[in-house]
Design an enzyme around this catalytic site. Structure first.
Site, PDB file in Angstrom:
ATOM      1  N   GLY A  15      31.984 -91.973  33.374  1.00 42.45           N
ATOM      2  CA  GLY A  15      31.425 -91.537  34.667  1.00 42.45           C
ATOM      3  C   GLY A  15      32.136 -92.301  35.955  1.00 42.45           C
ATOM      4  O   GLY A  15      31.410 -92.285  36.951  1.00 42.45           O
ATOM      5  N   SER A  21      32.012 -95.238  42.689  1.00 39.81           N
ATOM      6  CA  SER A  21      31.180 -94.831  41.461  1.00 39.81           C
ATOM      7  C   SER A  21      30.527 -96.229  40.686  1.00 39.81           C
ATOM      8  O   SER A  21      31.324 -97.323  40.628  1.00 39.81           O
ATOM      9  CB  SER A  21      31.761 -94.281  40.304  1.00 39.81           C
ATOM     10  N   ILE A  22      29.310 -96.400  40.131  1.00 47.24           N
ATOM     11  CA  ILE A  22      28.931 -97.442  39.507  1.00 47.24           C
ATOM     12  C   ILE A  22      29.701 -97.759  38.261  1.00 47.24           C
ATOM     13  O   ILE A  22      30.394 -98.900  38.096  1.00 47.24           O
ATOM     14  CB  ILE A  22      27.470 -97.322  38.995  1.00 47.24           C
ATOM     15  N   ILE A  94      26.401 -91.142  34.137  1.00 47.27           N
ATOM     16  CA  ILE A  94      26.627 -89.404  34.447  1.00 47.27           C
ATOM     17  C   ILE A  94      25.328 -88.959  34.939  1.00 47.27           C
ATOM     18  O   ILE A  94      24.216 -89.297  34.326  1.00 47.27           O
ATOM     19  CB  ILE A  94      26.961 -88.797  32.947  1.00 47.27           C
ATOM     20  N   TYR A 149      16.900 -94.063  37.308  1.00 45.03           N
ATOM     21  CA  TYR A 149      16.261 -94.663  38.665  1.00 45.03           C
ATOM     22  C   TYR A 149      14.666 -94.485  38.640  1.00 45.03           C
ATOM     23  O   TYR A 149      14.110 -93.742  37.968  1.00 45.03           O
ATOM     24  CB  TYR A 149      16.840 -93.431  39.691  1.00 45.03           C
ATOM     25  N   TYR A 159      14.069 -86.385  45.271  1.00 50.93           N
ATOM     26  CA  TYR A 159      15.070 -86.607  44.075  1.00 50.93           C
ATOM     27  C   TYR A 159      14.808 -85.555  43.086  1.00 50.93           C
ATOM     28  O   TYR A 159      15.468 -85.366  42.109  1.00 50.93           O
ATOM     29  CB  TYR A 159      14.495 -87.749  43.325  1.00 50.93           C
ATOM     30  N   LYS A 166      15.653 -88.158  34.656  1.00 49.74           N
ATOM     31  CA  LYS A 166      15.747 -89.623  34.353  1.00 49.74           C
ATOM     32  C   LYS A 166      14.500 -90.231  33.462  1.00 49.74           C
ATOM     33  O   LYS A 166      14.897 -90.801  32.528  1.00 49.74           O
ATOM     34  CB  LYS A 166      15.725 -90.387  35.745  1.00 49.74           C
TER      35      LYS A 166
HETATM   36  P1  NAI Z   1      28.851 -90.854  40.593  1.00 46.81           P
HETATM   37  O1  NAI Z   1      29.082 -89.401  41.267  1.00 46.81           O
HETATM   38  O2  NAI Z   1      30.074 -91.366  41.066  1.00 46.81           O
HETATM   39  O3  NAI Z   1      28.910 -90.715  39.109  1.00 46.81           O
HETATM   40  C1  NAI Z   1      28.280 -89.530  38.387  1.00 46.81           C
HETATM   41  C2  NAI Z   1      29.529 -89.213  37.454  1.00 46.81           C
HETATM   42  O4  NAI Z   1      28.936 -88.109  36.588  1.00 46.81           O
HETATM   43  C3  NAI Z   1      30.841 -88.626  38.063  1.00 46.81           C
HETATM   44  O5  NAI Z   1      31.661 -89.293  37.326  1.00 46.81           O
HETATM   45  C4  NAI Z   1      30.942 -87.388  37.446  1.00 46.81           C
HETATM   46  O6  NAI Z   1      32.210 -86.780  37.234  1.00 46.81           O
HETATM   47  C5  NAI Z   1      30.203 -87.457  36.006  1.00 46.81           C
HETATM   48  N1  NAI Z   1      29.896 -86.054  35.174  1.00 46.81           N
HETATM   49  C6  NAI Z   1      29.192 -85.257  35.852  1.00 46.81           C
HETATM   50  N2  NAI Z   1      29.044 -84.238  35.129  1.00 46.81           N
HETATM   51  C7  NAI Z   1      29.644 -84.690  33.903  1.00 46.81           C
HETATM   52  C8  NAI Z   1      29.885 -83.945  32.544  1.00 46.81           C
HETATM   53  N3  NAI Z   1      29.383 -82.688  32.403  1.00 46.81           N
HETATM   54  N4  NAI Z   1      30.659 -84.790  31.713  1.00 46.81           N
HETATM   55  C9  NAI Z   1      30.841 -85.996  32.174  1.00 46.81           C
HETATM   56  N5  NAI Z   1      30.676 -86.490  33.169  1.00 46.81           N
HETATM   57  C10 NAI Z   1      30.186 -85.843  33.899  1.00 46.81           C
HETATM   58  O7  NAI Z   1      27.775 -91.558  41.127  1.00 46.81           O
HETATM   59  P2  NAI Z   1      26.962 -92.861  40.463  1.00 46.81           P
HETATM   60  O8  NAI Z   1      25.855 -93.250  41.499  1.00 46.81           O
HETATM   61  O9  NAI Z   1      27.788 -93.874  40.039  1.00 46.81           O
HETATM   62  O10 NAI Z   1      26.239 -92.284  39.261  1.00 46.81           O
HETATM   63  C11 NAI Z   1      26.080 -92.812  37.941  1.00 46.81           C
HETATM   64  C12 NAI Z   1      24.795 -92.817  37.304  1.00 46.81           C
HETATM   65  O11 NAI Z   1      23.860 -93.883  38.120  1.00 46.81           O
HETATM   66  C13 NAI Z   1      23.987 -91.710  37.141  1.00 46.81           C
HETATM   67  O12 NAI Z   1      23.362 -91.442  36.094  1.00 46.81           O
HETATM   68  C14 NAI Z   1      23.210 -91.605  38.201  1.00 46.81           C
HETATM   69  O13 NAI Z   1      22.015 -90.738  38.292  1.00 46.81           O
HETATM   70  C15 NAI Z   1      22.613 -93.218  38.197  1.00 46.81           C
HETATM   71  N6  NAI Z   1      22.129 -93.960  39.237  1.00 46.81           N
HETATM   72  C16 NAI Z   1      22.651 -93.742  40.709  1.00 46.81           C
HETATM   73  C17 NAI Z   1      21.796 -94.347  41.807  1.00 46.81           C
HETATM   74  C18 NAI Z   1      22.643 -94.153  43.217  1.00 46.81           C
HETATM   75  O14 NAI Z   1      21.630 -94.312  44.018  1.00 46.81           O
HETATM   76  N7  NAI Z   1      23.630 -93.888  43.320  1.00 46.81           N
HETATM   77  C19 NAI Z   1      20.589 -94.857  41.606  1.00 46.81           C
HETATM   78  C20 NAI Z   1      20.072 -95.246  40.246  1.00 46.81           C
HETATM   79  C21 NAI Z   1      21.087 -94.326  39.080  1.00 46.81           C
END
Ligand code: NAI
Length: 269
Positions: A15, A21-22, A94, A149, A159, A166
């Protein structure tokens, strides 16, 4: 500062899309702490090219896999076995909702899009663990993490169907956590993170207000992506061996705060 907490540990990090990205921050910290890992993302995300810079920096291999495809995941885990033998940690970072992306209101969800988002954001966590379980790739006392989340517990209208995804994700962590603990003492948890400025995060309507509100409510303020990465490192380390089947709040106190002085002052004006 590095503590060598992950010295000798091997893993897979799903991810990392860009520097926000986290998972990107987790990869950097895991590298600093001595881990070796494979970076994986959907092929389309890899084609964007940013991941190569991170891979170089962390001396990691990049292997594409659509996390909803069992076939892709099998190839990825076979490559991990060829490279490392067994592994110690997996990060599932993801998430994606088509309904959120296309601005579909929760009361009028498109169910094809719902299924797609559910598969990507929640069921893929099951698929990743299923392949790891069947291929017996995890070392004893390994650690698997997903990111969640608080919309899984409380309603945040914008959301949308990600809230339901989630809730499902957290439930998978509990149930698979039971079976993985029995199999070979592997722990499975989700970290419930503060709103964070990333591509996925800022896709949510009104994200800035959302972010600022959470920051004002949380007595310690919102947790950043870097702080989340620190928490992930701790969860991958041997210091948390008996923590499993939990949804762990990493939110500066948001989840247990009714109202803060900062918010009160805004209403007293
Ligand atoms: P991000 O957009 O950087 O990461 C999401 C990732 O999911 C991307 O790298 C994307 O390419 C990947 N992805 C999407 N479809 C995919 C697939 N079919 N197969 C493999 N990878 C796939 O955003 P972020 O925020 O770093 O998200 C990471 C996690 O953290 C997610 O689960 C998100 O819901 C969660 N999260 C994020 C928060 C926020 O406010 N940004 C808060 C709490 C949780």
């Amino acid at each position: 500062m590095s503590y060598g907490l992950l010295k000798g540990k091997k893993g897979i990090i799903f991810g990392a899309l860009n520097e926000q990205s986290i998972a990107w921050k987790v990869a950097e910290k895991c590298h600093q702490e001595g881990a070796e890992f494979i970076l994986s993302n959907a092929p389309i995300a890899i084609r964007m090219g940013e991941l190569n810079g991170l891979a170089e920096k962390c001396n990691a291999e990049v292997i594409g896999a659509d996390a909803t495809s069992i076939e892709d995941l099998e190839k990825l885990f076979d490559a991990a076995i060829a490279k490392f033998g067994k592994i110690d940690f997996i990060l599932h970072s993801i998430g994606m909702s088509v309904n959120v992306r296309k601005g579909k209101h929760y009361t009028a969800l498109n169910y094809d899009w719902l299924e797609k988002g559910w598969d990507v954001s929640a069921v893929s966590f099951h698929k990743v663990m299923r392949v790891a379980y069947e291929k017996d790739v995890m070392n004893d006392w390994g650690s698997i993490l997903g990111l969640s989340y608080i919309a899984a517990q409380r309603t945040f209208p914008d959301y949308n169907d990600m809230a339901d995804n989630k809730a499902y994700l957290e439930s998978i962590a509990r149930t698979f956590g039971y079976f993985f603990a029995e199999k070979n003492k592997v722990r499975v948890n989700t970290i419930s993170q503060s709103p964070t400025m990333t591509t996925a995060g800022s896709g949510v309507k009104g994200f800035d207000a959302f972010f600022n509100y959470a920051d004002d409510i949380s007595p310690l303020g919102n947790a950043t992506a870097e702080e989340c990465a620190d928490y992930c490192v701790m969860m991958f380390s041997d210091l948390t061996k008996k923590v499993t089947m939990q949804n762990l709040y990493h939110d500066g106190g948001f989840s247990n705060t009714g109202v803060s002085q900062k918010v009160m002052e805004k209403y007293q004006k």
